[in-house]
Design an enzyme around this catalytic site. Sequence first.
Site, short mmCIF file in Angstrom:
data_model
loop_
_atom_site.label_atom_id
_atom_site.label_comp_id
_atom_site.label_asym_id
_atom_site.label_seq_id
_atom_site.Cartn_x
_atom_site.Cartn_y
_atom_site.Cartn_z
N ASP A 190 1.02 -1.22 -0.10
CA ASP A 190 -0.07 0.12 0.11
C ASP A 190 1.08 1.20 -0.12
O ASP A 190 2.01 1.25 0.07
CB ASP A 190 -1.02 0.08 1.32
CG ASP A 190 -1.53 1.28 1.56
OD1 ASP A 190 -2.24 1.83 0.55
OD2 ASP A 190 -1.52 1.92 2.79
N ASP A 213 -0.35 5.10 0.70
CA ASP A 213 -0.65 6.09 1.74
C ASP A 213 -0.48 5.58 3.06
O ASP A 213 -1.43 4.72 3.51
CB ASP A 213 -1.85 6.86 1.32
CG ASP A 213 -1.94 7.49 -0.13
OD1 ASP A 213 -0.77 8.38 -0.36
OD2 ASP A 213 -2.54 7.12 -1.01
N GLU A 233 -1.07 11.42 4.19
CA GLU A 233 -2.15 11.81 4.32
C GLU A 233 -2.37 13.30 4.90
O GLU A 233 -2.83 14.16 4.15
CB GLU A 233 -3.22 10.88 5.03
CG GLU A 233 -3.59 9.47 4.22
CD GLU A 233 -4.41 9.77 3.02
OE1 GLU A 233 -4.69 10.86 2.52
OE2 GLU A 233 -4.78 8.40 2.52
N GLY A 251 -10.14 7.31 -1.93
CA GLY A 251 -10.30 7.65 -3.25
C GLY A 251 -10.72 9.25 -3.01
O GLY A 251 -11.83 9.57 -2.33
N GLY A 252 -9.86 9.97 -3.82
CA GLY A 252 -10.10 11.64 -3.47
C GLY A 252 -11.51 11.95 -4.02
O GLY A 252 -12.22 12.74 -3.29
N LYS A 253 -11.83 11.44 -5.29
CA LYS A 253 -13.12 11.82 -5.95
C LYS A 253 -14.26 11.47 -4.86
O LYS A 253 -15.23 12.24 -4.55
CB LYS A 253 -13.38 11.62 -7.17
CG LYS A 253 -12.26 12.04 -8.01
CD LYS A 253 -12.67 11.71 -9.46
CE LYS A 253 -12.36 10.27 -9.81
NZ LYS A 253 -10.78 9.88 -9.85
N GLU A 254 -14.21 10.27 -4.37
CA GLU A 254 -15.19 9.69 -3.50
C GLU A 254 -15.23 10.41 -2.06
O GLU A 254 -16.25 10.79 -1.57
CB GLU A 254 -14.84 8.24 -3.32
CG GLU A 254 -15.06 7.29 -4.40
CD GLU A 254 -13.83 7.27 -5.21
OE1 GLU A 254 -12.72 8.05 -5.43
OE2 GLU A 254 -13.65 6.49 -6.45
N ALA A 269 -7.23 19.25 -9.84
CA ALA A 269 -6.23 20.38 -9.29
C ALA A 269 -5.45 19.76 -8.08
O ALA A 269 -4.14 20.07 -8.00
CB ALA A 269 -7.02 21.43 -8.98
N ASN A 298 0.39 9.99 -8.39
CA ASN A 298 0.99 10.33 -7.06
C ASN A 298 1.79 9.22 -6.65
O ASN A 298 2.82 9.50 -5.62
CB ASN A 298 -0.25 10.43 -5.92
CG ASN A 298 -1.44 11.43 -6.29
OD1 ASN A 298 -0.91 12.27 -7.04
ND2 ASN A 298 -2.72 11.10 -5.65
#
Length: 253
Positions: free
Chosen positions: A10, A12, A19, A53-56, A85, A129
């Site tokens: 993994d 992060d 984080e 998940g960033g969008k989630e 962004a 990332n």
Amino acid sequence: MATLQALLFDVDGTLADTERDGHRPAFNMAFEEAGLDWNWDEALYGKLLEVTGGKERIKFYLNEFNTSFNKPDNLDEFVKGLHAAKTRFYTQLMAEGKIPLRPGVENLINEARQANMRMAVVTTTTPQNVTALLENTLGSDSESWFEVIAAGDIVPAKKPAPDIYDWALEQMDLKPEEAIAFEDSSNGIKSSAAANVKTIITINEYTKDDDFSAADLVLDQMGDESNGFKVLSGNVDGHSFLNLELVHKVHAA
Ligand code: XBP
Ligand code: MG
């Protein structure tokens, strides 16, 4: 008993503490750039980590913590733009080299390379990332040390679903019992455990109170010769830091 053939990392929280000081400020920079007055402080971010998940995570924030925000009709596009962004800001932060690898990570990866152990990355974060972190910590060619980079939207159901582990194992033509996972969070171990992959946990500030009862070993960090680990659960057979020999023993136990 199957022979251990691959280490699945993994990213992060496991390879680096990304984080609090990486993803969180990058989200805030994206919000500011978009003229939004949203601010994710450390405590709120801890709650938002429930969703991977960033969008989630942005949608979860709007649904649970900022319900008065007037959502645009094209919410998916709006979130996608904010997230792009955020990725730009995050990779900039990585390029500044502000986030080091956690203690012992580099040693274990080097030892694994010397032993010709296969390695993969299994994460919910965006592929750029992963590249940014690896290049700025382990060196410009380090991504090539990992046979598979399983990341981001490659599978629709992110951790805690097992899909990303299933996908990585399939790409590597491995059975779950031929690999071992390194995770730091409850969502991470739910995913690896559901894929039937043995798992070593290194906790961090955000995940220290998570449920790791499914883990094969729980440590505060991988550690090294001069800076050993604390064992939170499991058997380390006299070892004081996580090396490949101990990984083999945990896998065989
Ligand atoms: C990582 C995540 C990711 C990152 C943000 O979890 O939850 O969502 O916080 O990444 P894990 P993106 O360590 O279990 O893979 O914004 O690129 O989605
Ligand atoms: Mg993690």
